[in-house]
Write an enzyme that holds these catalytic residues in place. Sequence first.
Site, mmCIF file in Angstrom:
data_model
loop_
_atom_site.group_PDB
_atom_site.id
_atom_site.type_symbol
_atom_site.label_atom_id
_atom_site.label_comp_id
_atom_site.label_asym_id
_atom_site.label_seq_id
_atom_site.Cartn_x
_atom_site.Cartn_y
_atom_site.Cartn_z
ATOM 1 N N GLU A 61 0.807 -1.223 0.000
ATOM 2 C CA GLU A 61 0.000 0.000 0.000
ATOM 3 C C GLU A 61 0.843 1.278 0.000
ATOM 4 O O GLU A 61 0.553 2.225 -0.742
ATOM 5 C CB GLU A 61 -0.947 0.020 1.215
ATOM 6 N N HIS A 71 -15.109 -0.913 1.672
ATOM 7 C CA HIS A 71 -15.317 -1.531 2.979
ATOM 8 C C HIS A 71 -15.089 -0.475 4.065
ATOM 9 O O HIS A 71 -14.191 -0.573 4.884
ATOM 10 C CB HIS A 71 -14.399 -2.742 3.168
#
Length: 631
Positions: free
Chosen positions: A368, A419
């Site tokens: 990430e 999410h």
Amino acid sequence: MNYNPEDSKWANRDRFVLSSGHGCMLQYSLLHLAGYKSVSIDDIKQFRQWGSKTPGHPENFETDGIEVTTGPLGMGISNAVGLAAAEAHLAAVYNKPGMPLIDHYCYTIAGDGCMQEGITHESASLAGHLGLGKLIAFYDDNGITIDGHTDLSFTEDVGMRFEAYGWQVLTVLDGNTDVAGLRDAIKQAKACTDKPTLIKVKTIIGYGSPNKADTHDIHGAALGKDEAAATRGQLGWKHGEFEVPQQAYDVFRGHAAKGASKQAEWNKMWAEYQQKEPELAAQFKRACMDRKLPDGWADSLPKLTPEDKGKATRLHSQDCINALANVLPEFMGGSADLAPSNMTLMKCTGNFLKGSYAERNFRFGIREFGMAAMCNAMSLDKTGIIPYCATFTIFSDYMRSAIRMAALSQAGTIFVTTHDSIAVGEDGPTHQPIETIPSLRMIPDLTVMRPADGNETAGAYKYALERSKNESRPTFMAFSRQALPNLPNSSIENTFKGAYAVIECADPEVILIGTGSEVHVCVNAAKEGLAGKKVRVVSMPSWEVFRAQPASYKDALLPKNVPALSVEAAVTMGWGEWADAFVGIDCFGASAPGQTCLDNFGFTSANVASCAMRCIAGERGALSNGSQGKH
């Protein structure tokens, strides 16, 4: 290097990134010597002082000639990977036989600190996998960090590590004086076209300083007047402070003149290219040189009505990404190994991999932090690329420093996350963002979008792409896992207001303000639990966009004399700016089905209606903070 101080944004310039950003006086000095008007000798004298163009770390928004802002160690070399990826993609798309429109190198200098940071592992590993042969990194191996000699904490073989990543590794044993060795290493690096190259350069920190060389004392502190004089003497430098002999200017300006000649040659090739490849040339001019969006591009975005079947906003996001991919060849990005969950795969293109650089789907792997830094650089490449990167909302914490750097350095990265709340459900509190979205709203110049339905999602993408392309500014988007209904009065236009009335009411007794998946809960509360009351329901997809609206609009939508209740599945911090009372969750979530979590933590129309009645009665603050759901 190929560069032209008169045109610092020339598309085919070589890029340079000082990953060891604390050594920025080197870069400022070179910019000055090369003839960049952004750094005068007076600016050099004002190093790290108020209002100067020579801040304590390189800042691209402050000093022309700086490609990216560096300082957090490892960020720069990761940016360099992004710049090299941009070069590889553009070359694959636009170059034609005899007309290499894009053909340049990215150089970076990184130090021991950069090599210790985890982000360097992420980006260097991916660079090796991708075979980015135009990336050349110099490792300033001086064995010193702030604590002292690196053998206190760092004894690995960096060269072997990079070879394992798939890099070519070269060594220059005397980086202090062996200029010929450095030139030869660069020549070897350029000869290796299918791998990035790490040139390990053994140096002595503070070389020439009689009393401070090879010590951590010189790492971040000035030499002092006496030691500076002694250093000049030891190096045989007979000139005084800030005295630059004309010969030095002549040498550097000569290199700059060669760069200007290279650009003139490129301009001739560009003229030929426009004749022989008119369609690609028109695309290159619009997307890369003028950096403008094409006419009518936003018409591709979906538009929905309340009658259309609801679905998760991550699915609406997928629809938007694929609609935009068909009309914007400069739109590219990917996910940190979550494409099937983030729904971020573009169906009209393949994977950006070694041998297929023309494709636009990046497979970043579970990296990430490196992913975000690479995307920032792809925007700051100034060739019109609109980059996006994706992960779960909670895992944006892994890349938070890069998100902050995007806002600071004016990178047009679009951060796509899904999410976005406790509705994640069974994965539990490790995967349920509670404080994430509110904390991101604290970052200056970052726009956070939490859309409530399909039209707001389309509006968020229109806003994000215009902000990226036209302003080079970042946007963070958070989408739901669960299905949501399409709302009355939602539209792209209303999304651009930051907040608007979903259910309008003249002279309301209370205003319910929801974001994302909680807006429809507010709608249901108004219709069911608050029947007989005058209720206005407001959707607020973006605090930042609403904050920028005229005061007249904000006051009309949220009159100060009408009590307002915010409803968001996140911590209640910050909502006092817009509301008098709050429904939120000021504790961690739980592992259970998503709807069960929402019900037990208070995100039901019945609880919202009850809290609204208490708000009307004069109660203030967090009226429902999720504590009722703890067991």
